[in-house]
Enzyme design. Structure first.
Site, PDB file in Angstrom:
ATOM      1  N   GLU A 179      41.620-106.483  48.621  1.00 33.96           N
ATOM      2  CA  GLU A 179      41.714-105.021  48.471  1.00 33.96           C
ATOM      3  C   GLU A 179      43.159-104.554  48.676  1.00 33.96           C
ATOM      4  O   GLU A 179      43.815-104.971  49.621  1.00 33.96           O
ATOM      5  CB  GLU A 179      40.796-104.326  49.482  1.00 33.96           C
ATOM      6  CG  GLU A 179      40.680-102.825  49.227  1.00 33.96           C
ATOM      7  CD  GLU A 179      39.547-102.165  50.027  1.00 33.96           C
ATOM      8  OE1 GLU A 179      39.032-102.787  50.966  1.00 33.96           O
ATOM      9  OE2 GLU A 179      39.204-101.012  49.688  1.00 33.96           O
ATOM     10  N   TYR A 184      38.507 -96.174  59.794  1.00 30.92           N
ATOM     11  CA  TYR A 184      39.835 -95.906  60.370  1.00 30.92           C
ATOM     12  C   TYR A 184      39.683 -95.313  61.762  1.00 30.92           C
ATOM     13  O   TYR A 184      40.191 -94.252  62.076  1.00 30.92           O
ATOM     14  CB  TYR A 184      40.669 -95.014  59.439  1.00 30.92           C
ATOM     15  CG  TYR A 184      41.018 -95.743  58.166  1.00 30.92           C
ATOM     16  CD1 TYR A 184      42.041 -96.692  58.162  1.00 30.92           C
ATOM     17  CD2 TYR A 184      40.314 -95.531  56.989  1.00 30.92           C
ATOM     18  CE1 TYR A 184      42.358 -97.399  57.001  1.00 30.92           C
ATOM     19  CE2 TYR A 184      40.617 -96.229  55.831  1.00 30.92           C
ATOM     20  CZ  TYR A 184      41.640 -97.156  55.849  1.00 30.92           C
ATOM     21  OH  TYR A 184      41.947 -97.856  54.710  1.00 30.92           O
ATOM     22  N   ASP A 238      38.313 -97.727  47.339  1.00 29.62           N
ATOM     23  CA  ASP A 238      37.152 -96.837  47.285  1.00 29.62           C
ATOM     24  C   ASP A 238      37.604 -95.425  46.925  1.00 29.62           C
ATOM     25  O   ASP A 238      38.748 -95.228  46.509  1.00 29.62           O
ATOM     26  CB  ASP A 238      36.408 -96.867  48.633  1.00 29.62           C
ATOM     27  CG  ASP A 238      37.345 -96.499  49.779  1.00 29.62           C
ATOM     28  OD1 ASP A 238      38.327 -95.771  49.544  1.00 29.62           O
ATOM     29  OD2 ASP A 238      37.098 -96.948  50.914  1.00 29.62           O
ATOM     30  N   ASP A 285      42.569 -94.178  49.773  1.00 33.40           N
ATOM     31  CA  ASP A 285      43.313 -95.112  50.632  1.00 33.40           C
ATOM     32  C   ASP A 285      43.450 -96.494  50.027  1.00 33.40           C
ATOM     33  O   ASP A 285      44.446 -97.171  50.235  1.00 33.40           O
ATOM     34  CB  ASP A 285      42.628 -95.233  52.001  1.00 33.40           C
ATOM     35  CG  ASP A 285      41.251 -95.878  51.901  1.00 33.40           C
ATOM     36  OD1 ASP A 285      40.434 -95.426  51.071  1.00 33.40           O
ATOM     37  OD2 ASP A 285      41.001 -96.863  52.630  1.00 33.40           O
TER      38      ASP A 285
END
Ligand SMILES: *[C@@H]1O[C@H](CO)[C@@H](O)[C@H](O)[C@H]1NC(C)=O
Length: 509
Positions: free
Chosen positions: A486, A246, A98, A95
């Site tokens: 990120e 999430y 990571d 995603d």
């Protein structure tokens, strides 16, 4: 240091930039006469940004990489994903920074890439094929994740354990736990989003690969039926694994409406239209929530369903023009319904963590609604203020321009675009030396010295758009700062469509 893009394309690009910089303002004088807007030459190279925004997805790939992989510092990873439950779950996308495969944002990313191509793919030229490949990388995985009826494998990887290591995906040795939803542990949110992804992608491949398209659509129908029949939020049953990463904060109603809208669009089966008419209100069609992203799809559903009314003249959906208008008015400054918040430098700002996802998704909806309004010869009225499609495009363009460098820091928030961009993005693979340079394994905790180091990332994740500046337009460019530094697939996916539009119009609205 590993080369990030294939040498030929990168050097061609450098050459082009070099020649362009030799003739600022008069290299292509005929264009100046056709477009007497002086900003044209100071303006952005949207086509370059479009290319990069799609290239980014190659850096997020999990599984066996093909021989034409352009971000060559990445290698195969996650080759036994799924084995914990004896299923094949190899492939798909990480995603963000990571090494977890989270099904909920992956499905939303897929839907938004597909919507980007459906609306603006005709303007993408040579990038259309790359965009299709990016979608198919996701749908091949989603087909695996939905291969068993009434079951969806919604995540591979233990996020807490993954996050306690700083490892390249190629090295990762944290548990590749597999999480699923089924009749007893339902997840209408992730299931309906997966159905939306499969249905929207079926439209992408309808002409170029009809049998693949039919497979996607058949699966989408089955998955939506499962989502609707076994109702519940996946973050109830899977809470310790999917939250707070999430978690489905907005519930599953928005995804059921959004999923039904995509199924209606892809199948033209009146049963979905009927479903929307009967359930629309209880699923929140007229709620005033206006942050569109991986969690909440209401705004997207309103805009998408307004198209059926505005463009396809589906009269029974006439309320959705009003629902879409209400959403749009909430974004426009200076009217009674406005909830728009901007940084002093002009960036739409709603959240401290990954605000740029909000910027790109909103810009996409503005450009998309402008397209529908133009086709239907309609405008939006916000409490007496008339808002034209042109105004919507101007707002979207200003947001994208800010993202690309028109901001107080003169910073591009897209890695590899422009002269100044984030150097220390919060991304494991980008921040650790590539396998090509450092073949020996880098263990779980040894990676943290690279994470904390002030050195620039060795591998350029070209096209990655980061979370972006804070509410005062500041950006520290520090690797541990995941909120601002990120990247994520769902930041880029709607930007692909917005950039295709702007590249085609060269920023002329
Ligand atoms: C962002 O963080 C700042 C500082 O901690 C806080 O004052 C502000 O309310 C936050 N904004 C949002 C939109 O969450």
């Amino acid at each position: 240091m590993a080369l990030s893009v294939s040498f030929t394309s990168f050097s061609t690009l450098i050459l082009l930039c070099f020649f362009a910089s030799l003739f600022p303002g008069n290299a292509f004088p005929s264009q100046l006469y056709h477009h007497p807007n002086h900003r044209r030459f100071a303006s952005h190279n949207y086509r370059d940004a479009l290319t990069k925004s799609i290239l980014f997805f190659e850096g997020q790939r999990s599984g066996k990489l093909p021989s034409n992989q352009r971000l060559s510092w990445r290698r195969d990873s996650g080759l036994s994903d799924g084995s914990a439950m004896h299923v094949d779950l190899v492939g798909g996308y990480y995603d963000a920074g990571d090494n977890v495969k989270f099904g909920f944002p992956m499905a939303f990313t897929t839907t938004m890439l597909s919507w980007s191509v459906l609306e603006f793919g005709g303007l993408m030229q040579g990038e259309l094929q790359n965009a299709r490949v990016a979608i198919r990388w996701a749908t091949d995985y989603l087909l695996k994740a939905t291969s068993h009826p009434n079951t969806i494998y919604v995540q591979v990887g233990d996020a807490n354990k993954d996050h306690s290591c700083w490892e390249r995906p190629e090295d990762m040795d944290t548990p590749r736990s597999v999480f699923k939803i089924d009749k007893n542990t339902p997840g209408s949110d992730v299931a309906a989003e997966t159905a939306a992804a499969l249905a929207s992608a079926s439209l992408i491949f309808r002409k170029s690969d009809p049998s693949y398209s039919r497979l996607l659509l058949t699966r989408a129908i089955r998955v939506f039926a499962f989502a609707n029949k076994y109702r519940g939020s996946y973050s109830n049953g899977l809470k310790p694994y999917v939250c707070p990463f999430y978690c489905s904060y907005s519930g599953y109603q928005d995804e059921l409406l959004w999923g039904a809208a995509w199924l209606h669009k892809a199948t033209r089966n009146p049963a979905y239209l009927n479903y929307i008419q009967v359930n629309g209100q209880s699923l929140g069609a007229d709620e005033s929530d206006n942050v569109f992203g991986w969690d909440n799809k209401h705004a997207g559903a309103r805009i998408l369903l307004s198209k059926a009314f505005l463009v396809q003249k589906v009269q029974v959906l006439h309320d959705y023009k009003g629902h879409a208008d209400n959403y749009i008015c909430s974004l426009i400054p200076g009217n009674p319904f406005s909830q728009a918040q901007y940084t002093p430098g002009g960036l739409l700002f709603r959240m401290n963590d990954s605000n740029m996802q909000y910027v790109t998704s909103t810009s996409f909806l503005l450009l998309t609604y402008a397209k529908y309004l133009t086709t239907a010869h309609k405008v939006v009225t916000c409490g007496g203020m008339t808002v034209t499609p042109k105004r919507l495009r101007a707002i979207a363009k200003k947001q994208v321009d800010y993202l690309l460098g028109d901001n107080p820091l003169k910073m591009s928030y897209m890695v590899g675009y422009g002269g100044r961009y984030p150097q220390r993005i919060h991304h494991r693979g980008s921040s650790l030396p590539s396998i090509a340079v450092h073949p020996a394994k880098i263990q779980c905790s040894s990676g943290f010295s690279a994470m904390k180091s002030p050195s620039p990332n060795p591998n350029i994740l070209v096209g990655a758009v980061v979370g972006g500046p804070d509410q005062h337009d500041r950006f520290p460019d520090q690797r541990p700062d995941y909120e601002q530094s990120e990247p994520a697939t769902y930041i880029n996916a709607p930007l692909v469509g917005a950039l295709a539009y702007l590249a085609h119009s060269s920023g002329q609205l």
